[in-house]
Structure formats: C-alpha cells, structure tokens
Design an enzyme around this catalytic site. Structure first.
Site, PDB file in Angstrom:
ATOM      1  N   LYS A 115       0.828  -1.220   0.000  1.00  0.00           N
ATOM      2  CA  LYS A 115       0.000   0.000   0.000  1.00  0.00           C
ATOM      3  C   LYS A 115       0.855   1.259   0.000  1.00  0.00           C
ATOM      4  O   LYS A 115       0.450   2.283  -0.540  1.00  0.00           O
ATOM      5  CB  LYS A 115      -0.968  -0.007   1.195  1.00  0.00           C
ATOM      6  CG  LYS A 115      -2.105  -1.014   1.028  1.00  0.00           C
ATOM      7  CD  LYS A 115      -3.315  -0.654   1.882  1.00  0.00           C
ATOM      8  CE  LYS A 115      -4.450  -1.655   1.635  1.00  0.00           C
ATOM      9  NZ  LYS A 115      -5.524  -1.531   2.615  1.00  0.00           N
ATOM     10  N   LYS A 197      -5.733 -10.328  -7.848  1.00  0.00           N
ATOM     11  CA  LYS A 197      -7.029 -10.553  -7.232  1.00  0.00           C
ATOM     12  C   LYS A 197      -8.010  -9.441  -7.641  1.00  0.00           C
ATOM     13  O   LYS A 197      -7.607  -8.291  -7.781  1.00  0.00           O
ATOM     14  CB  LYS A 197      -6.812 -10.540  -5.706  1.00  0.00           C
ATOM     15  CG  LYS A 197      -7.982 -11.019  -4.890  1.00  0.00           C
ATOM     16  CD  LYS A 197      -7.568 -11.148  -3.430  1.00  0.00           C
ATOM     17  CE  LYS A 197      -8.771 -10.970  -2.527  1.00  0.00           C
ATOM     18  NZ  LYS A 197      -8.489 -11.193  -1.127  1.00  0.00           N
ATOM     19  N   LYS A 200     -11.935  -4.403  -4.990  1.00  0.00           N
ATOM     20  CA  LYS A 200     -13.053  -3.455  -4.984  1.00  0.00           C
ATOM     21  C   LYS A 200     -12.601  -2.012  -5.078  1.00  0.00           C
ATOM     22  O   LYS A 200     -13.372  -1.140  -5.445  1.00  0.00           O
ATOM     23  CB  LYS A 200     -13.933  -3.659  -3.748  1.00  0.00           C
ATOM     24  CG  LYS A 200     -13.230  -3.379  -2.416  1.00  0.00           C
ATOM     25  CD  LYS A 200     -14.186  -3.597  -1.274  1.00  0.00           C
ATOM     26  CE  LYS A 200     -13.560  -3.706   0.095  1.00  0.00           C
ATOM     27  NZ  LYS A 200     -12.161  -4.007   0.273  1.00  0.00           N
TER      28      LYS A 200
END
Ligand code: TRP
Length: 333
Positions: A115, A197, A200
């Site tokens: 991140k 993956k 969202k």
C-alpha cells in the site's frame, strides 16, 4: 445473542464497491456460516481511512455496505452486524496491543509495503498500525475463527503472536483465533489483469463486476474481460483469464468447473461470455431488488446498526475490562 456456538468474525473495508469477488470469497460463505457459528460481521470504516477517502462518499458507502450484507442474506436476528467506528473498544484495545508489538514485526507486513508503494504520497502512521486495529477487531470478541483471503494471512499471524505474548505475560485473556480460507477456486481474479485478485478499490472499474452493477454494465465488463489465446473453454494454469471466468461461472451457478467445461465443448468464447453475463445478471437480480427495498427504509438499517453496536459494545467491553485490569489501570468506580 451470546450462544455456545464458536465465535466467527470477519470484516470488509468500505473502500470501494463490493464485487462478485467479495461475494464469492466472503459474503456467500458468511451467509452459510450463520447457522453453525455465533457470527459478528463488521464494516471496518476505521481501516478504510488509512487510504484517503471522500467523507460524504465513505458515509454513504458504509450504509450501502450494510444494506448489501443484508441483501446477500446476513440475518440480523442471527448475526451481529455493525460498523467499526460505533464501538469505541476497537481503538482502545488497538492502542494497548501496540504497546505489545515490536516495530520489527510491523515492518515485515507485506500489505503495508504494497500500500505504501500504491500511495507514495500518503504513507501514514494509520496504515502502519493497521494490523493492530485488525487484531483488536478479532481479539475483543474472543473469536475462534476468522474467514479471510490469503492476502490477510500475515495479519492473522501477527494477531495470534500478539495475543500469545499478552497471555504469556498476563494470564489467559485472549482466545487465540484460527484463520479460515475460502475453498480453492473461490479466489476471483481481476477481469482485465487475471494475475491479480479482483479488487473493490481498483481504479479501473472494468476490472470487477460490482454487486450493484446494472445488467448492461455487467454484460459489457464480461465482454471485455481478457481471455487467452486459443479457443477452448478449459481451465489451465497458462490461461488465467478463461480459468477465472470458468471459476466465476462455476461458483455462482453451483456446478463444477468440469461441468462448465463439458457444457461448452466446441463452443466459442463469445457464446460462453454471453451466457456467463446472463447468469451473473440473473444471480444478482434478487440481491439488487432486495437492496433497493432496504435502501428505501434507511430507518430500519439504522435500527439494525444501533442494535449491532450495542451488542458488540457489551461483548467488547468484557474483554477490554479484563485487559485494563491486567495492564494495571485503575478501573473507574
Ligand atoms: N484487513 C481486512 C482486509 O483487508 C479487513 C479486516 C479488518 C478484517 N478487520 C478484520 C478481516 C477482522 C477479518 C477480521 O480484508
């Protein structure tokens, strides 16, 4: 709502749109687990702000997440459903756990590294201590089992390490939680980059099908999903794109990947994708209808949140009180 069933707890961060990946990997399984476990399901809004959010959007998304949990079949009579920021004990325990965690342990967290790379201008301290808040979410409720994706494995390990360390120093305060991973084949990948993956919070919404996507959008996204060279509808390690679409078809329709393949022998990608899109649309239709109904009655949703927060607070406070005693705080009279 306290029972003798084992405690199960999980959460999703409201940092994007819930996708069919969240449905297949989490929500669908949660619904089934409600019978066997004493379940707590959280919308982890405090985790969401480790990445910059637009406040108005975060607020409406949180409510929308709860409505989507309900529309998927989470039953507020059976499970405790709540928003993380409604239960103060989470941040209170996270602080204490931080005093029992070494920086070296946090430095090893791969999600923090990933991140940080993704948001190089906002590498904030909250992002760094994210695993402590997650550990608090879990440990407050004496959780037995935590359904997670494999990207969260390291966070569960550090949770266990901290809990064991605390227990060794102070006696048995925390239950040591076990992770539980969705079945193989339930890891849904991005539509355009099937090596990753389905996410969202992906900046390109064509990488995922959202639970609330309109039929025409779903059809388009599936149409543009990458398939691989070749023509066969067949799962293969060298064909991650088509393999992913077969997995989605299989899980949502309830037939095995092999059966999907058999049904499409001699047929082309276009036919398969058209059927897949139609199947997803039909599968999501009842959920979307239920969602629309729920969103017309926000008072009902707020009522559920109030009850959920009360129940969660009551349970969390029991653990927090023990922790405060053990670390040597004076308990208020
Ligand atoms: N970190 C988890 C994720 O990104 C979300 C989460 C927060 C969570 N607290 C939790 C998951 C507690 C399970 C249990 O997916």
């Amino acid at each position: 709502m306290k029972t003798n069933k084992p405690v199960l707890l999980s959460g999703i961060s409201p940092s994007g749109n819930l996708t069919i990946g969240n449905y297949i990997g989490a929500l669908k399984n949660w619904v089934e687990m409600q019978e066997k476990y004493d379940c707590l399901f959280i919308v982890v809004d405090m985790h969401a702000i480790t990445v910059r959010q637009e406040p108005g959007l975060l607020r409406s998304r949180c409510l929308s997440f709860i409505a989507q949990y309900l529309a998927c079949g989470i039953d507020p009579e059976k499970s405790t459903l709540f928003v993380q920021s409604h239960v103060n004990a989470h941040t209170e325990l996270a602080w204490i756990l931080g005093c029992y965690t070494y920086m070296g342990e946090l430095n090893r967290m791969t999600q923090f590294k990933d991140k940080s790379k993704k948001h190089p201008t906002n590498i904030n301290a909250g992002l760094y201590v994210y695993p402590l808040l997650m550990a608090a979410d879990i440990l407050l409720y004496q959780t037995d089992i935590v359904p997670i994706g494999d990207d969260q494995k390291q966070h569960l390990e550090i949770t266990r390490d901290i809990a064991v360390r605390f227990n060794n120093l102070h006696g048995k305060v925390f239950k040591i939680p076990e992770p539980c991973f969705p079945k193989i084949g339930a890891r849904i990948m991005s539509l355009l980059e099937p090596a990753h993956k389905m996410d969202k919070s992906d900046t390109n919404s064509n990488n995922y099908v959202a639970l609330l996507d309109e039929p025409s959008i779903i059809t388009n996204k599936i149409k543009t999903a990458v398939t691989d060279s070749g023509t066969q509808i067949k799962t293969s390690e060298t064909k991650p794109g088509i393999s992913n679409l077969i997995a989605i078809y299989s899980v949502l329709s309830g037939i095995t990947p092999k059966e999907v393949e058999n049904n499409y022998i001699g047929k082309n990608y276009m036919t398969f994708k058209k059927d897949l899109a139609e199947m997803i649309v039909e599968k999501l239709r009842p959920l979307q209808n239920e969602y629309k109904k729920l969103m017309k009655n926000k008072d009902y949703i707020y009522e559920i949140l109030k009850k959920g927060a009360q129940e969660a607070t009551r349970r969390a406070e029991e653990t927090l009180k023990k922790v405060y005693e053990k670390v040597g705080f004076i308990l208020p009279a």
